[in-house]
Design an enzyme around this catalytic site. Structure first.
Site, mmCIF file in Angstrom:
data_model
loop_
_atom_site.group_PDB
_atom_site.id
_atom_site.type_symbol
_atom_site.label_atom_id
_atom_site.label_comp_id
_atom_site.label_asym_id
_atom_site.label_seq_id
_atom_site.Cartn_x
_atom_site.Cartn_y
_atom_site.Cartn_z
ATOM 1 N N LYS A 186 0.903 -1.263 -0.047
ATOM 2 C CA LYS A 186 0.030 0.031 -0.046
ATOM 3 C C LYS A 186 0.773 1.186 -0.053
ATOM 4 O O LYS A 186 2.156 1.113 0.206
ATOM 5 C CB LYS A 186 -0.839 0.041 1.136
ATOM 6 N N ARG A 227 -10.772 -0.081 14.775
ATOM 7 C CA ARG A 227 -10.613 0.735 13.573
ATOM 8 C C ARG A 227 -11.460 -0.063 12.583
ATOM 9 O O ARG A 227 -12.786 0.110 12.699
ATOM 10 C CB ARG A 227 -9.247 0.376 13.344
ATOM 11 N N HIS A 267 -6.348 -7.586 12.673
ATOM 12 C CA HIS A 267 -5.285 -6.571 12.513
ATOM 13 C C HIS A 267 -4.916 -6.493 14.048
ATOM 14 O O HIS A 267 -5.649 -6.050 14.838
ATOM 15 C CB HIS A 267 -5.584 -5.389 11.877
ATOM 16 N N ARG A 286 1.122 -11.012 7.118
ATOM 17 C CA ARG A 286 1.051 -9.752 6.334
ATOM 18 C C ARG A 286 2.154 -8.800 6.581
ATOM 19 O O ARG A 286 2.043 -8.155 7.530
ATOM 20 C CB ARG A 286 -0.353 -8.999 6.392
ATOM 21 N N TYR A 344 16.660 30.904 7.483
ATOM 22 C CA TYR A 344 15.491 31.574 8.096
ATOM 23 C C TYR A 344 15.304 31.688 9.528
ATOM 24 O O TYR A 344 15.694 30.594 10.330
ATOM 25 C CB TYR A 344 14.074 31.166 7.503
ATOM 26 N N CYS A 390 14.848 24.457 4.792
ATOM 27 C CA CYS A 390 13.830 25.365 4.267
ATOM 28 C C CYS A 390 13.114 24.444 3.085
ATOM 29 O O CYS A 390 13.271 23.028 3.003
ATOM 30 C CB CYS A 390 14.740 26.388 3.233
ATOM 31 N N ASP A 434 13.337 23.974 -0.111
ATOM 32 C CA ASP A 434 14.118 23.311 -1.283
ATOM 33 C C ASP A 434 15.586 23.044 -0.859
ATOM 34 O O ASP A 434 16.355 22.611 -1.458
ATOM 35 C CB ASP A 434 14.348 24.257 -2.421
HETATM 36 C C1 LIG Z 1 -0.318 -1.920 6.812
HETATM 37 C C2 LIG Z 1 -1.020 -3.053 7.280
HETATM 38 C C3 LIG Z 1 -0.136 -4.462 7.369
HETATM 39 C C4 LIG Z 1 1.390 -4.240 7.311
HETATM 40 O O1 LIG Z 1 1.899 -3.606 8.728
HETATM 41 P P1 LIG Z 1 3.413 -3.567 8.971
HETATM 42 O O2 LIG Z 1 3.432 -3.108 10.555
HETATM 43 O O3 LIG Z 1 3.943 -2.425 8.124
HETATM 44 O O4 LIG Z 1 4.002 -5.094 8.811
HETATM 45 C C5 LIG Z 1 -0.788 -5.536 7.737
HETATM 46 N N1 LIG Z 1 -2.198 -5.619 7.709
HETATM 47 C C6 LIG Z 1 -2.847 -4.604 7.752
HETATM 48 C C7 LIG Z 1 -4.448 -4.697 7.670
HETATM 49 C C8 LIG Z 1 -2.238 -3.349 7.413
HETATM 50 O O5 LIG Z 1 -3.106 -2.310 7.159
#
Ligand SMILES: *Cc1c(COP(=O)(O)O)cnc(C)c1O
Length: 357
Positions: free
Chosen positions: A36, A126, A152, A207, A248, A295, A297
């Protein structure tokens, strides 16, 4: 050819080797690599290809558009995509064979014939189906193509945090309820941190996101290879007399006669302004301090008098040559390295791939 003004280097060999290491740890569970946000700023398509070569068998994205981009690039591996707004047209996903996450009965209806992964909220609060509505969702899914149930974790990067076991328990209950409803789904729960620290939570697939890119979310854990480096080069060098102030707001003043180099990268290129007077760069093989404000740039680096226009400046990298790391930047400003590397996707910054493509 001119030196790139600002250049992000992405080492695909590092991605491949990290994924091979993670897949070996996860086995026999499968490995989904999360790409992602344009592969956490590294480039989703090249990272996905390297990850599949390294042993990943699945890819994960947040938005459906990200998943479709992978298919567009010719990637045929299974893809799960998990977060799109209400009203999304899921037909392209079904046609492209992209698996979709489903958290409610309404969504189950909306995704049509797609293969789905039912998401249970086990405590992150979430996304995901609340426990109270889960029995209804698994019953409603009896005639759907359910590949897996998943969830998750909230605190896997703090090994021993009691929420991890609490979430695992709720996940087990959700699985029993899915079986009782006549489903026989696979299961996935672990992110990078849990992949590295909780083999008991690998289930059928892990994942991994951040660990793919060589950044370890668990302090002191597995040695991985950071895949991203960020560099620029000196534009000009000049003497700075004692008592002169820099950039600055004149937030830094030279105590004695010294020299400064101008480097053409700033907050528009991904150098956080919060790092003003709090960062150093690798220049001529040594750490040299950035003086004054970052800054839009440019930055100003205090340097030895033999510094020359065109000299390479490494802002961050794997740390193997003594340069700062993305993690060091994050620690200095109270954020996480995820945010640093993900913020490096900028149209003005050249991206160069190293390693076999
Ligand atoms: C981003 C994400 C992950 C990966 O998480 P990491 O901490 O980068 O390994 C796994 N599952 C879901 C649903 C996520 O949104």
């Amino acid at each position: 050819m001119a030196e790139p003004r600002a250049e992000v280097l992405v080492d695909l060999d590092a991605v491949r080797s990290n994924v091979a290491r993670l897949a070996a740890l996860a086995g026999p569970a499968e490995t989904m690599v999360v790409v992602k946000a344009d592969g956490y700023g590294h480039g989703a398509v090249p990272v996905a290809e390297a990850a599949l070569q390294g042993g990943a068998t699945w890819l994960g994205t947040a938005a459906l558009s990200e998943a479709l981009d992978l298919r567009e690039a010719g990637i045929s591996a299974p893809i799960l995509c998990w977060l799109d707004p209400v009203g999304t047209d899921y037909r392209p996903a079904v046609e492209a064979g992209i698996d979709l996450s489903v958290s409610s009965v309404e969504q189950l209806r909306a995704v049509g014939d797609a293969r789905v992964h039912l998401k249970i909220d086990t405590g992150l609060s979430r996304g995901g189906c609340p426990q109270s509505r889960w029995p209804e969702l698994v019953r409603a899914a009896a005639d759907s193509d359910v590949h897996a149930i998943w969830s998750h974790l909230a605190c896997a990067d703090e090994p021993g945090h009691p929420s991890v076991d609490a979430q695992a328990k709720r996940f087990a209950v959700a699985y029993e309820e899915a079986l009782a409803a006549g489903l026989s789904p696979r299961r996935h729960l672990a992110n990078s941190a849990a992949t590295l620290t909780r083999p008991d939570l690998h289930f059928d697939m892990v994942r991994v996101g951040i660990a793919t890119y060589g950044l370890n979310p668990v302090p002191g854990g597995e040695k991985l290879l950071p895949a991203m480096a960020f560099r620029s080069s000196v534009v000009s060098v000049k003497p700075l007399p004692a008592g002169e102030s820099v950039s600055y707001g004149h937030s830094w003043t030279a105590a004695g006669d010294t020299w400064v180099a101008l480097v053409p990268v700033g907050y528009a290129d991904g150098v956080p302004r919060l790092l003003s007077n709090r960062m150093s760069v690798l220049l001529g093989g040594e750490r040299r301090p950035v003086r004054g404000r970052v800054c839009m740039d440019q930055i100003v680096v205090e340097c030895p008098p033999d510094t020359r226009p065109g000299d390479e400046v490494v802002l961050f990298g794997p740390g193997t040559r003594g340069e700062p790391t993305a993690t060091e930047w994050a620690d200095a400003i109270g954020t996480i390295d995820y945010e640093i590397v993900t913020g490096m996707y900028r149209p003005r910054v050249t991206r160069t791939y190293l390693g076999r493509r």
